[in-house]
Scaffold this motif. Structure first.
Motif, PDB file in Angstrom:
ATOM      1  N   ALA A  53      39.937  30.242  40.270  1.00 28.83           N
ATOM      2  CA  ALA A  53      41.771  29.865  39.926  1.00 28.83           C
ATOM      3  C   ALA A  53      41.905  29.531  41.354  1.00 28.83           C
ATOM      4  O   ALA A  53      41.418  30.029  42.214  1.00 28.83           O
ATOM      5  CB  ALA A  53      42.363  31.123  39.490  1.00 28.83           C
ATOM      6  N   ASP A  54      43.239  28.939  40.717  1.00 27.58           N
ATOM      7  CA  ASP A  54      44.323  28.215  42.527  1.00 27.58           C
ATOM      8  C   ASP A  54      45.785  29.439  42.473  1.00 27.58           C
ATOM      9  O   ASP A  54      45.438  29.751  43.801  1.00 27.58           O
ATOM     10  CB  ASP A  54      44.241  27.268  41.949  1.00 27.58           C
ATOM     11  CG  ASP A  54      43.082  25.889  42.471  1.00 27.58           C
ATOM     12  OD1 ASP A  54      42.936  26.181  43.346  1.00 27.58           O
ATOM     13  OD2 ASP A  54      43.091  25.892  41.200  1.00 27.58           O
ATOM     14  N   ASP A  75      41.340  39.882  45.575  1.00 27.38           N
ATOM     15  CA  ASP A  75      40.083  39.092  46.840  1.00 27.38           C
ATOM     16  C   ASP A  75      38.699  37.991  46.431  1.00 27.38           C
ATOM     17  O   ASP A  75      38.091  37.339  47.162  1.00 27.38           O
ATOM     18  CB  ASP A  75      39.275  40.483  47.600  1.00 27.38           C
ATOM     19  CG  ASP A  75      40.125  41.029  47.910  1.00 27.38           C
ATOM     20  OD1 ASP A  75      41.431  40.479  48.621  1.00 27.38           O
ATOM     21  OD2 ASP A  75      39.944  42.274  47.930  1.00 27.38           O
ATOM     22  N   GLN A  76      39.188  37.661  44.900  1.00 26.47           N
ATOM     23  CA  GLN A  76      37.825  37.554  43.913  1.00 26.47           C
ATOM     24  C   GLN A  76      38.812  35.556  44.198  1.00 26.47           C
ATOM     25  O   GLN A  76      37.412  34.821  43.578  1.00 26.47           O
ATOM     26  CB  GLN A  76      37.117  37.548  43.438  1.00 26.47           C
ATOM     27  CG  GLN A  76      36.278  38.919  42.585  1.00 26.47           C
ATOM     28  CD  GLN A  76      36.332  39.394  41.175  1.00 26.47           C
ATOM     29  OE1 GLN A  76      36.147  38.514  40.855  1.00 26.47           O
ATOM     30  NE2 GLN A  76      36.150  40.708  41.077  1.00 26.47           N
ATOM     31  N   MET A  77      39.215  35.709  44.435  1.00 28.01           N
ATOM     32  CA  MET A  77      40.062  34.222  44.443  1.00 28.01           C
ATOM     33  C   MET A  77      39.445  33.671  45.643  1.00 28.01           C
ATOM     34  O   MET A  77      40.502  34.025  46.851  1.00 28.01           O
ATOM     35  CB  MET A  77      41.225  34.362  44.583  1.00 28.01           C
ATOM     36  CG  MET A  77      41.643  34.102  42.941  1.00 28.01           C
ATOM     37  SD  MET A  77      43.796  34.514  43.015  1.00 28.01           S
ATOM     38  CE  MET A  77      44.017  33.033  42.860  1.00 28.01           C
ATOM     39  N   PRO A  78      38.665  31.825  45.569  1.00 22.06           N
ATOM     40  CA  PRO A  78      38.799  31.179  46.772  1.00 22.06           C
ATOM     41  C   PRO A  78      40.401  30.426  48.110  1.00 22.06           C
ATOM     42  O   PRO A  78      40.492  30.228  47.202  1.00 22.06           O
ATOM     43  CB  PRO A  78      37.446  30.482  46.743  1.00 22.06           C
ATOM     44  CG  PRO A  78      37.698  30.226  44.833  1.00 22.06           C
ATOM     45  CD  PRO A  78      38.144  31.564  44.507  1.00 22.06           C
ATOM     46  N   GLN A  79      40.177  31.038  48.811  1.00 25.97           N
ATOM     47  CA  GLN A  79      40.889  30.062  49.726  1.00 25.97           C
ATOM     48  C   GLN A  79      40.982  28.634  48.929  1.00 25.97           C
ATOM     49  O   GLN A  79      39.592  27.773  49.125  1.00 25.97           O
ATOM     50  CB  GLN A  79      40.790  30.426  51.138  1.00 25.97           C
ATOM     51  CG  GLN A  79      41.069  31.259  51.526  1.00 25.97           C
ATOM     52  CD  GLN A  79      42.604  31.854  51.189  1.00 25.97           C
ATOM     53  OE1 GLN A  79      43.117  31.388  51.361  1.00 25.97           O
ATOM     54  NE2 GLN A  79      42.862  33.290  51.587  1.00 25.97           N
ATOM     55  N   PRO A  80      42.205  27.456  49.492  1.00 22.53           N
ATOM     56  CA  PRO A  80      43.557  28.212  49.365  1.00 22.53           C
ATOM     57  C   PRO A  80      44.259  28.707  48.080  1.00 22.53           C
ATOM     58  O   PRO A  80      43.923  28.185  46.888  1.00 22.53           O
ATOM     59  CB  PRO A  80      43.959  26.548  49.683  1.00 22.53           C
ATOM     60  CG  PRO A  80      43.046  25.611  48.897  1.00 22.53           C
ATOM     61  CD  PRO A  80      41.787  26.261  49.013  1.00 22.53           C
TER      62      PRO A  80
END
Lengths: 147, 292
Positions: A53-54, A75-80
């Motif tokens: 997800a973004d 916390d599990q969502m990657p940047q950006p």
């Protein structure tokens, strides 16, 4: 505009998390996916996996039982990534103000980028909120500092 | 030897390079057609490319050291299988290369402690168990007609295969549905199963590994539809039209059925697939006996 920035703006995948809302806002989020509003025409897909997800859509007031889950998902969502608080409860706690079991707005647990008020928030304003969140993603993608 | 002055020598090379692009466009057409069937506008046809580029630029969360290697392996072996098709090689080898590509994905999914990922991998194995025998039987029935297992052999055979093997062609529809991960057999990785599966076998991939898995999936779709176009091999324009018709049928099935459980998937694929292909071969033998 760089290809990567354009791709990021064209395909925001959203993750929807309900932390104790009355389902009013959740129904409006799902209404945005229906033929009338059809957010998929902008590449917005409701995805079940935080790792893909973004944008994180949160409804309802954060409370002591689910703040751990909310923090974990964030916390599990990657940047950006961007977070949108949808509805009065997620923005400020609203009618749950000073209730002993709730923590107020979602921004007491995770950093929120866009606040979409309304009880329930209308699909138009939710789509508008996602567009605002995309402006943040664009700034991050172009290397600007965002707080 | 290879004649480098003949422009037709380069057609397979160009096809292999373009395979992921063709597959990506097919996925875009898929999303557009699906949206139109649900009376929505739908995303632009180039949407899958935006998705893949975006995924490539995201922060990677790697579940295990071997996972990126296996994600690249999935894409690599899918492309190798496509190359076998484009260069007119052995159909059996093509099917086994596809199986290795799928195994890469399954091992990568098993290589983490996530329940959803493990469940998806197990279901993907069941999916393989359902369609592989039917695919092999289809290859055997093609070799029964043309006399060998080579893709080139189909081109040397003048009559279109569809007129001789119509039931085998029909038996390939469930195979396509399973491998394109479409309803009713999208048990291993549905894009709509949020509560039950999250993203199934794709759950633990993120960032560039997910982009590679997507590229591999597009290549597989292009490969399967390319394989189906062989059913009108002497004239590939009609063959391509045939493959597109099949693609449309799969989309109609996808939009009219809910997801079914894996038992129904295995039963349907085996019973329908085996019966149709066996009926086709028995019919051919019977015709040979009667007319000789």
């Amino acid at each position: 505009m760089k290809t990567m920035t354009k791709a990021r703006l064209k395909s925001p995948w959203v993750l929807h998390f309900d932390c104790g809302s009355c389902n009013g806002c959740d129904i409006e989020i799902l209404a945005a996916l229906t033929p009338k509003f059809d957010v998929e025409r902008f590449g917005i897909v409701n995805i079940g996996d935080p790792k893909h997800a973004d944008v994180l859509l949160v409804t309802g007031p954060a409370n002591k039982r689910n703040q751990r889950v909310l923090k974990n998902l964030f916390d599990q969502m990657p940047q950006p990534k961007a977070v949108i608080a949808i509805g009065e409860c997620a923005c400020s706690g609203a009618i749950f103000h000073n209730c002993p079991n709730t923590l107020g707005g979602v921004d007491n647990v995770i950093p929120v980028d866009v606040y979409v008020p309304g009880c329930a928030a209308r699909p138009e304003s939710i789509v508008d909120g996602v567009v605002l969140a995309l402006q943040k993603l664009q700034k991050v993608s172009e290397g600007e500092k965002v707080d | 030897m290879v004649d480098l002055t003949n422009p037709y020598t380069y057609v397979p090379v160009v096809l292999v390079i373009l395979a992921p692009v063709i597959g990506g466009l097919l996925m875009g057409i898929d999303r557009k057609l699906t949206a139109r069937m649900q009376s929505r506008m739908g995303p632009p046809i180039t949407q899958p490319f935006y998705d893949a580029i975006k995924l490539w630029g995201k922060e990677p969360f790697i579940a295990s050291k071997i996972q990126p290697v296996l994600a690249f392996g999935y894409f690599g072996f899918s492309l190798a299988a496509f190359a076998l098709l484009a260069f007119g090689q052995d159909i059996l080898l093509l099917i086994f290369t596809m199986a290795i590509a799928d195994l890469c994905l399954i091992v990568a999914a098993f290589n983490s402690k996530s329940t959803y990922s493990n469940l998806g991998a197990r279901r993907e194995l069941l999916g393989m168990m359902s369609y592989e025998p039917v695919l092999l039987l289809a290859a055997i029935s093609i070799s029964f007609v043309t006399g060998n297992f080579m893709v080139g052999g189909i081109f040397q055979f003048e009559t279109p295969l569809l007129t001789i093997l119509p039931l085998t062609f029909l038996a390939m529809i469930p195979v396509l549905v399973i491998d394109m991960k479409k309803s009713p057999f999208d048990v291993s990785a549905s894009s709509h199963a949020h509560q039950e599966l999250v993203r199934g076998i794709y759950t633990e991939f993120s960032g560039y590994t997910l982009a590679m898995v997507e590229l591999g999936h597009w290549t597989r779709v292009a490969l399967l539809l390319g394989f189906m176009s062989l059913f009108w091999a002497p004239n590939l324009i009609i063959g391509t039209a045939l493959a597109f018709m099949l693609f449309f049928i799969v989309l109609v099935i996808d939009n009219s059925y809910p997801r079914l459980d894996w038992k129904t998937m295995v039963k349907t694929t085996w019973v329908v697939g085996f019966l149709l292909i066996l009926a086709n071969i028995v019919g051919l033998v019977a015709r040979l006996v009667i007319f000789s």
